[in-house]
Design a protein around this motif. Structure first.
Motif, PDB file in Angstrom:
ATOM      1  N   PHE A 155      50.749  58.859  34.479  1.00 20.51           N
ATOM      2  CA  PHE A 155      49.354  58.753  34.060  1.00 20.51           C
ATOM      3  C   PHE A 155      48.999  57.322  33.687  1.00 20.51           C
ATOM      4  CE2 PHE A 155      45.791  58.843  31.179  1.00 20.51           C
ATOM      5  CZ  PHE A 155      44.929  59.746  31.783  1.00 20.51           C
ATOM      6  N   ARG A 156      49.871  56.653  32.954  1.00 22.57           N
ATOM      7  CA  ARG A 156      49.571  55.281  32.533  1.00 22.57           C
ATOM      8  C   ARG A 156      49.466  54.345  33.735  1.00 22.57           C
ATOM      9  NH1 ARG A 156      52.443  53.748  26.795  1.00 22.57           N
ATOM     10  NH2 ARG A 156      51.828  55.617  25.640  1.00 22.57           N
ATOM     11  N   ILE A 157      50.323  54.538  34.717  1.00 19.33           N
ATOM     12  CA  ILE A 157      50.251  53.704  35.919  1.00 19.33           C
ATOM     13  C   ILE A 157      48.955  53.970  36.671  1.00 19.33           C
ATOM     14  CG2 ILE A 157      51.262  53.360  38.205  1.00 19.33           C
ATOM     15  CD1 ILE A 157      54.012  53.724  36.891  1.00 19.33           C
ATOM     16  N   LEU A 158      48.624  55.253  36.860  1.00 17.73           N
ATOM     17  CA  LEU A 158      47.408  55.596  37.593  1.00 17.73           C
ATOM     18  C   LEU A 158      46.163  55.135  36.842  1.00 17.73           C
ATOM     19  CD1 LEU A 158      46.392  56.998  40.142  1.00 17.73           C
ATOM     20  CD2 LEU A 158      46.257  59.131  38.828  1.00 17.73           C
ATOM     21  N   GLU A 159      46.175  55.273  35.528  1.00 21.83           N
ATOM     22  CA  GLU A 159      45.042  54.820  34.726  1.00 21.83           C
ATOM     23  C   GLU A 159      44.830  53.313  34.871  1.00 21.83           C
ATOM     24  OE1 GLU A 159      43.549  54.707  30.058  1.00 21.83           O
ATOM     25  OE2 GLU A 159      45.561  55.412  30.565  1.00 21.83           O
ATOM     26  N   ALA A 160      45.930  52.553  34.809  1.00 22.43           N
ATOM     27  CA  ALA A 160      45.822  51.095  34.945  1.00 22.43           C
ATOM     28  C   ALA A 160      45.234  50.711  36.297  1.00 22.43           C
ATOM     29  CB  ALA A 160      47.201  50.456  34.765  1.00 22.43           C
ATOM     30  N   LEU A 161      45.664  51.390  37.346  1.00 20.47           N
ATOM     31  CA  LEU A 161      45.159  51.086  38.689  1.00 20.47           C
ATOM     32  C   LEU A 161      43.709  51.534  38.853  1.00 20.47           C
ATOM     33  CD1 LEU A 161      48.364  52.133  40.634  1.00 20.47           C
ATOM     34  CD2 LEU A 161      47.439  49.805  40.520  1.00 20.47           C
ATOM     35  N   ALA A 162      43.381  52.718  38.308  1.00 21.53           N
ATOM     36  CA  ALA A 162      42.024  53.246  38.444  1.00 21.53           C
ATOM     37  C   ALA A 162      41.013  52.401  37.681  1.00 21.53           C
ATOM     38  CB  ALA A 162      41.974  54.689  37.962  1.00 21.53           C
ATOM     39  N   ALA A 163      41.460  51.753  36.602  1.00 23.39           N
ATOM     40  CA  ALA A 163      40.556  50.895  35.827  1.00 23.39           C
ATOM     41  C   ALA A 163      40.208  49.617  36.578  1.00 23.39           C
ATOM     42  CB  ALA A 163      41.194  50.548  34.487  1.00 23.39           C
ATOM     43  N   ARG A 164      40.982  49.313  37.616  1.00 23.06           N
ATOM     44  CA  ARG A 164      40.766  48.078  38.388  1.00 23.06           C
ATOM     45  C   ARG A 164      40.825  48.397  39.875  1.00 23.06           C
ATOM     46  NH1 ARG A 164      43.743  48.014  34.076  1.00 23.06           N
ATOM     47  NH2 ARG A 164      43.517  46.416  32.457  1.00 23.06           N
ATOM     48  N   PRO A 165      39.904  49.214  40.378  1.00 21.00           N
ATOM     49  CA  PRO A 165      39.975  49.630  41.792  1.00 21.00           C
ATOM     50  C   PRO A 165      39.927  48.444  42.745  1.00 21.00           C
ATOM     51  CG  PRO A 165      37.837  50.146  40.833  1.00 21.00           C
ATOM     52  CD  PRO A 165      38.723  49.733  39.701  1.00 21.00           C
ATOM     53  N   GLU A 166      40.707  48.568  43.810  1.00 19.06           N
ATOM     54  CA  GLU A 166      40.796  47.549  44.866  1.00 19.06           C
ATOM     55  C   GLU A 166      41.518  46.283  44.413  1.00 19.06           C
ATOM     56  OE1 GLU A 166      39.792  48.150  47.913  1.00 19.06           O
ATOM     57  OE2 GLU A 166      38.620  49.980  47.581  1.00 19.06           O
ATOM     58  N   ARG A 167      41.961  46.254  43.163  1.00 18.39           N
ATOM     59  CA  ARG A 167      42.637  45.059  42.656  1.00 18.39           C
ATOM     60  C   ARG A 167      44.138  45.302  42.614  1.00 18.39           C
ATOM     61  NH1 ARG A 167      41.792  42.315  36.686  1.00 18.39           N
ATOM     62  NH2 ARG A 167      43.644  41.001  36.739  1.00 18.39           N
ATOM     63  N   VAL A 168      44.895  44.324  43.073  1.00 13.82           N
ATOM     64  CA  VAL A 168      46.347  44.460  43.103  1.00 13.82           C
ATOM     65  C   VAL A 168      46.920  44.202  41.719  1.00 13.82           C
ATOM     66  CG1 VAL A 168      48.490  43.646  44.137  1.00 13.82           C
ATOM     67  CG2 VAL A 168      46.388  43.683  45.492  1.00 13.82           C
TER      68      VAL A 168
END
Length: 227
Positions: A155-168
């Motif tokens: 969840f923490r990984i997905l949350e971090a990525l979802a908070a910054r869509p399209e950003r690596v």
């Protein structure tokens, strides 16, 4: 209400006290000890709130606040030993949202944090990227309208990525979001969590179109693409 909080405080003991109180409230906390690092971390992480000491070496808190305001509207709570009206007004003129003077009550400080986060709407935030919806407050993930179960680390990984869509985000950045969660986690473990996440959110996990690898860099979450 769970949020990403950046603490910039050059007094190590004070910084760790702030970390403990904020984590007790359920927040994810990153601590830095100088103004330059505060600006760098704010740009890299895009926190929900910055708790900023005025008196720091190099770039002081006032200059940090000025730099943040030139780039974002992140809420800023300033900590200061200065208590004159002119000092307080200067910080507010530079864009600080609130001020707490030292010595302060940790309970009062946490109340100010809660108020600023409510004003910023963090409690109502849901990250939506294509068919994926990540709700940090309810700690839920929905994919194409159905709820999927994720482990806390996933969840923490997905949350971090979802908070910054399209950003690596690099593996090291994703590791930082797991700070304090699993002391044995490594960059290789991040890859394992990503592989497991793909089984839950991808139409075809072997050919990911949502949680994508940027080879030699890290991962990013993107809107739906044709598999």
């Amino acid at each position: 209400m769970s949020a990403d909080v950046l603490v910039a405080e050059d007094d190590v003991k004070q910084a760790e006290l702030l970390r403990r109180y904020l984590q007790r409230e359920g927040h994810r906390v990153v601590v830095v000890h100088d103004g330059r690092a505060a600006l760098d971390e704010a740009r890299a992480r895009r926190p929900d709130l910055v708790v900023l000491d005025v008196m720091m070496p190099g770039v002081d808190g006032l200059d940090v606040c000025r730099g943040l305001r030139a780039e974002s509207d992140v809420p800023v709570l300033m900590l200061t030993a200065r208590s004159t009206e002119d000092d307080l007004l200067l910080g507010l003129d530079l864009g600080a949202d609130d001020y707490v003077t030292k010595p302060y009550s940790p309970r009062e400080l946490m109340a100010r944090v809660r108020t600023l986060l409510r004003r910023a709407g963090c409690a109502e935030r849901v990250y939506r990227v294509g068919g994926i919806a990540v709700d940090p407050e309810r700690h839920t993930v929905h994919v194409d309208g159905r709820e999927v179960e994720c482990t806390p680390a996933e969840f923490r990984i997905l949350e971090a990525l979802a908070a910054r869509p399209e950003r690596v985000l690099t593996r090291s950045q994703l590791l930082a979001h797991l700070h304090g969660f699993d002391r044995f986690i490594t960059e290789r473990t991040v890859d394992v969590h990503v592989k497991n996440l793909r089984k839950k959110i991808e139409p075809r996990p072997g050919r990911p179109v949502r949680l994508c690898t940027v080879y030699g860099v890290g991962y990013k979450l993107v809107g739906d693409r044709a598999p």
